[in-house]
Design an enzyme around this catalytic site. Structure first.
Site, PDB file in Angstrom:
ATOM      1  CD  GLU A   1      25.563  22.906 -14.562  1.00 31.25           C
ATOM      2  OE1 GLU A   1      26.024  23.268 -13.104  1.00 31.25           O
ATOM      3  OE2 GLU A   1      27.458  23.404 -14.213  1.00 31.25           O
TER       4      GLU A   1
ATOM      5  CG  HIS B   1      27.842  19.662 -13.285  1.00 31.93           C
ATOM      6  ND1 HIS B   1      28.533  20.583 -13.949  1.00 31.93           N
ATOM      7  CD2 HIS B   1      27.722  20.785 -12.132  1.00 31.93           C
ATOM      8  CE1 HIS B   1      29.308  21.460 -13.047  1.00 31.93           C
ATOM      9  NE2 HIS B   1      28.048  21.559 -12.142  1.00 31.93           N
TER      10      HIS B   1
HETATM   11  O1  TA6 Z   1      26.825  24.408 -11.299  1.00 37.33           O
HETATM   12  C1  TA6 Z   1      27.755  25.117 -11.215  1.00 37.33           C
HETATM   13  C2  TA6 Z   1      28.208  25.079  -9.979  1.00 37.33           C
HETATM   14  O2  TA6 Z   1      28.238  24.408  -8.625  1.00 37.33           O
HETATM   15  C3  TA6 Z   1      29.279  25.712  -9.119  1.00 37.33           C
HETATM   16  O3  TA6 Z   1      29.797  26.446  -8.453  1.00 37.33           O
HETATM   17  C4  TA6 Z   1      30.702  24.620  -9.226  1.00 37.33           C
HETATM   18  O4  TA6 Z   1      31.627  24.545  -7.477  1.00 37.33           O
HETATM   19  C5  TA6 Z   1      30.453  23.404 -10.083  1.00 37.33           C
HETATM   20  O5  TA6 Z   1      29.553  23.502  -9.769  1.00 37.33           O
HETATM   21  C6  TA6 Z   1      32.202  22.207 -10.146  1.00 37.33           C
HETATM   22  O6  TA6 Z   1      31.324  21.934  -8.862  1.00 37.33           O
HETATM   23  P1  TA6 Z   1      32.346  21.192  -8.284  1.00 37.33           P
HETATM   24  O7  TA6 Z   1      31.909  20.555  -7.105  1.00 37.33           O
HETATM   25  O8  TA6 Z   1      32.565  19.844  -9.414  1.00 37.33           O
HETATM   26  O9  TA6 Z   1      34.335  21.817  -8.254  1.00 37.33           O
END
Ligand code: TA6
Length: 286
Positions: free
Chosen positions: A262, A157
């Protein structure tokens, strides 16, 4: 190349000055410096004490991307438990004047009991971070150490730092179908051209074929390459409102200095048979 172990983190450095820092919490890369510049975005309000996932750097998503309402991962927190577990340093697996790699491990035996109960499979993860003067590589080995198959998803991520996301284009996704989470996540359409960020964007590009470039003001600043089994690419920027709603997101204008590109295998479930291994990785090159 040097490798320093501190109580809560590992620091890597090369003689040419590049550095990387990885928290044992979640094996989260929280810094990658090259040419004297930080290449990852880390929230000024990121919580680094192990009490929650790190807002920024490279959180590691496993065994589920997002949140599921059914199946063995449905009781897990969003994006799974890997990024909120304490990993162990397995050691430096290779080092030279121009490269250093450190391995981290997480096994089912060192995941907290709650997560073990919620996702009762025997597994072993080895996460390798390799720093070179012009790149940072992250790769994951997943081993099924039990006697029953399990399904998993995994994703790196990565919060890339940019000077101004308004001048950014993401290339290499033209023609790829994506699921738009801001529109409910159904299969939407093919990407016509380059991806630009003019507001909240949260798209899962499914089976993106090749290299992805992040361009800023017409100059390629990052090139993202993936191994074969890392098929999907999520592009996310929370923009103003969603970032205001995250208590650990700072400064308020921070969304202008980041873009999440990501890479992972998240569009389907990967079934891992007992005593078999899955491996996949991503390299961000400058
Ligand atoms: O990767 C994108 C995502 O799934 C978004 O929808 C948002 O939720 C982001 O990840 C961050 O998620 P987190 O659980 O780290 O706040």
């Amino acid at each position: 190349a040097t490798f320093e172990t501190h109580s809560d983190r590992v620091k890597l450095s090369l003689p040419t000055g590049e550095t990387a820092e990885i928290l044992l919490h979640g094996a989260t890369v929280i810094s990658w410096k090259a040419g004297g510049e930080e290449k990852l975005w880390l929230s000024e309000k990121a919580v680094l004490d192990g009490s929650k996932a790190v807002r920024g750097g490279i959180p590691l998503v496993f065994p589920v991307f997002g949140k599921t309402t059914s199946g063995p991962t449905s009781a897990l927190p969003q994006h799974g438990f890997a990024r909120v577990s304490k990993w162990e340093v397995l050691g430096k697996s290779s080092a030279s004047a121009t490269s250093i790699c450190v391995d981290f491990g997480l096994g089912s035996e060192n995941v907290i009991v709650d997560f073990r109960k919620q996702w009762p499979f025997d597994f072993g993860l080895i996460y390798s971070v390799t720093l070179t003067p012009m790149s940072l590589e992250t790769k994951l080995l997943v081993r099924n150490e039990g006697n029953q198959a399990f399904d998993f998803q995994t994703l790196f991520h990565t919060y890339l730092r940019v000077a101004d996301v308004g001048n950014v284009k993401v290339l290499g996704l033209k023609g790829v179908t994506y699921r738009d989470k801001t529109q409910g996540g159904a299969e939407i359409k093919e990407e016509p051209e380059a991806v630009e960020v003019k507001g909240e964007i949260d798209r899962m590009y499914v089976q993106a074929p090749g290299e992805v470039q992040v361009e800023e003001s017409g100059k390629t600043v990052y090139t993202v390459t993936r191994t074969e089994d890392v098929k999907d690419v999520v592009v996310w920027n929370p923009w103003e409102n969603a970032s205001k709603n995250m208590g650990d997101f700072g400064p308020e204008t921070g969304y202008r200095n980041m873009i999440c590109v990501e890479a992972g295998t998240v569009s389907e479930w990967n079934t891992l048979e007992p005593q078999t291994v899955w491996e996949g990785g991503v390299t961000v090159s400058l």
